[in-house]
Enzyme design. Structure first.
Site, PDB file in Angstrom:
ATOM      1  N   CYS A  11      36.200  43.855  31.067  1.00 46.53           N
ATOM      2  CA  CYS A  11      36.322  42.407  31.256  1.00 46.53           C
ATOM      3  C   CYS A  11      34.954  41.727  31.233  1.00 46.53           C
ATOM      4  O   CYS A  11      34.154  41.900  32.154  1.00 46.53           O
ATOM      5  CB  CYS A  11      37.038  42.153  32.583  1.00 46.53           C
ATOM      6  SG  CYS A  11      37.016  40.456  33.153  1.00 46.53           S
ATOM      7  N   CYS A  14      34.266  39.336  34.164  1.00 46.25           N
ATOM      8  CA  CYS A  14      34.039  40.105  35.397  1.00 46.25           C
ATOM      9  C   CYS A  14      32.565  40.481  35.518  1.00 46.25           C
ATOM     10  O   CYS A  14      31.984  40.437  36.605  1.00 46.25           O
ATOM     11  CB  CYS A  14      34.886  41.381  35.404  1.00 46.25           C
ATOM     12  SG  CYS A  14      36.661  41.072  35.391  1.00 46.25           S
TER      13      CYS A  14
END
Length: 83
Positions: A11, A14
């Site tokens: 991600c 993230c």
């Protein structure tokens, strides 16, 4: 209280959120626990995580107080942590 930060290795947002948290580290007093959703599927399901990054503020019994989905800029993060 602590923050459960749900993330995934794949991600991109993230990784951005992690860098923001790291940069603001000396201003953050609430413990932040990283939870990899790929390694902790049950926990992610238990907290009904549908997207990452998701941060969930929990009390000492791990009951949800509030959550945020998506990236928070440093100022937004510090404000969110205040309650």
């Amino acid at each position: 209280m602590k923050v459960l930060k749900f993330y995934a290795e794949w991600c991109g947002p993230c990784k951005v959120q992690s860098q923001i948290i790291k940069a603001a580290g000396d201003k953050i007093t609430t413990p932040i626990e990283d939870v990899n959703i790929d390694d902790n599927i049950f926990m992610a399901q238990n907290f009904q995580v549908r997207g990452v990054p998701t941060m969930v503020l929990v009390d000492n019994e791990e009951k949800e107080i509030k959550r945020h989905v998506g990236v928070l800029k440093e100022a937004e993060l510090l404000e969110w942590l205040k309650g």
